[in-house]
Design an enzyme around this catalytic site. Structure first.
Site, PDB file in Angstrom:
ATOM      1  CE  LYS A  52      -3.846  -2.311   2.200  1.00  0.00           C
ATOM      2  NZ  LYS A  52      -4.281  -2.962   3.421  1.00  0.00           N
ATOM      3  CD  GLN A  96      -3.338  -4.484   6.529  1.00  0.00           C
ATOM      4  OE1 GLN A  96      -3.286  -3.479   5.842  1.00  0.00           O
ATOM      5  NE2 GLN A  96      -3.865  -5.622   6.084  1.00  0.00           N
ATOM      6  CG  ASP A 119     -10.286  -0.551   5.144  1.00  0.00           C
ATOM      7  OD1 ASP A 119     -10.282  -0.923   3.963  1.00  0.00           O
ATOM      8  OD2 ASP A 119      -9.852  -1.236   6.088  1.00  0.00           O
TER       9      ASP A 119
END
Ligand code: NAD
Length: 281
Positions: A52, A96, A119
């Site tokens: 990422k 994450q 997200d």
């Protein structure tokens, strides 16, 4: 059989994003900034986070990975997220997963400011998605739709089967497919006779996290099959939830693993972060 590779889609979309970032910077704004929080040393997460970071750099973003030891308390991480929420130079924040067991997943979804929740896991953003007015596209489901769009595959009026019902893939994917006028069948661990249900579908999306689950007798010949699963084999190779040997040439189109859904997920994350930066200095 069409090989639904991400590469050609990404070549176009990455360049378009790079151009938009360059235009933003040329007009006197700072580049968009993505912050990723990593707790612990989960090996796959380390790889995903560095990927990422790399992709964010390729399109001209500022980026920062904030690492905590696996022993960090939820309160320590929450305080750092609060500081990022308040920092006007940060556009997107991603925590994450998976997190260590001390973290309550439902609680963590509330930490990131919904306007920086690239997200798309905050209940406010999930609600906006369900009511047909999404602020951000959920990354993996959004990436799947971009992939289908690129290859001219339309779900409207078709039957779609989603295997899995996680907050990150299965549920938002079903919502997006429904918003595109697919008739959605959702399968999970308690579903009786999943193969017969799945066989009704024109489009099959498998996100069960079960290596090789999808076999030839689960799919109707000619179905489009999207494999979301990621599994690392002992020899280091990556494979998915589709048993490729078993399904053979039965699908009319299939996403490869690796090189299919995974890279599209990161692209949507970056596009969400760019969206979040619009209108900010
Ligand atoms: P999860 O474990 O949170 O959810 C899996 C879901 O599948 C559950 O709802 C469960 O009920 C269902 N399921 C599991 N086994 C089943 C079975 N035998 N029959 C029917 N349903 C079954 O997993 P997740 O986070 O949604 O991830 C799923 C897979 O996708 C994993 O392999 C993960 O690594 C991968 N993933 C890939 C990306 C990407 O970018 N490509 C992103 C997220 C997750």
């Amino acid at each position: 059989m069409i090989d639904l590779r991400a590469k050609p889609v990404l070549e176009i979309r990455r360049q378009a994003l790079r151009d938009r970032v360059a235009a933003r910077v040329a007009s006197g704004h700072r580049p968009p900034k993505l912050c990723v929080i990593l707790v612990g040393d989960h090996p796959a997460s380390q790889i995903y986070v560095s990927r990422k970071e790399k992709m964010a750099g390729l399109v001209g973003f500022d980026r920062e990975t904030i690492r905590f030891p696996g022993s960090a308390t939820p309160e320590q991480v929450r305080l750092r997220v609060s500081a990022l929420n308040a920092d006007p130079s940060v556009d997107g924040i991603l925590i994450q997963r998976p997190l260590p067991p001390a973290f309550d997943e439902k609680e963590v979804c509330l930490w990131v400011d919904p306007e920086k929740d690239v997200d798309c896991l905050h209940p406010e953003n999930v609600g906006l998605l369900l009511t047909g007015n999404p602020r951000f596209l959920p990354c993996t489901p959004g990436g799947i739709l971009l992939l289908l769009d690129h290859y001219g595959l339309t779900v409207s009026g078709k039957t779609a089967c989603v295997i899995g019902r996680s907050l990150i893939v299965g549920k938002p994917l079903a919502a997006l497919l429904l918003s595109r006028n697919a008739s959605v069948i959702q399968i999970h661990r308690q579903t009786p006779d999943p193969a017969s249900l799945c066989k009704l579908a024109d489009f099959v999306f498998v996100a069960a996290g079960s290596q090789g689950l999808l076999k030839r007798d689960w799919i109707r010949p000619g179905a489009v099959v999207v494999d979301v699963g990621i599994h690392r084999l002992p020899d280091g190779r990556i494979t998915g939830d589709v048993d490729a040997m078993s399904v053979g040439d039965s699908p009319s189109a299939l996403t490869p693993v690796p090189g299919g859904v995974g890279p599209m997920t990161i692209q949507v994350l970056l596009e969400n972060t760019f969206t979040s930066s619009i209108g900010k200095r």
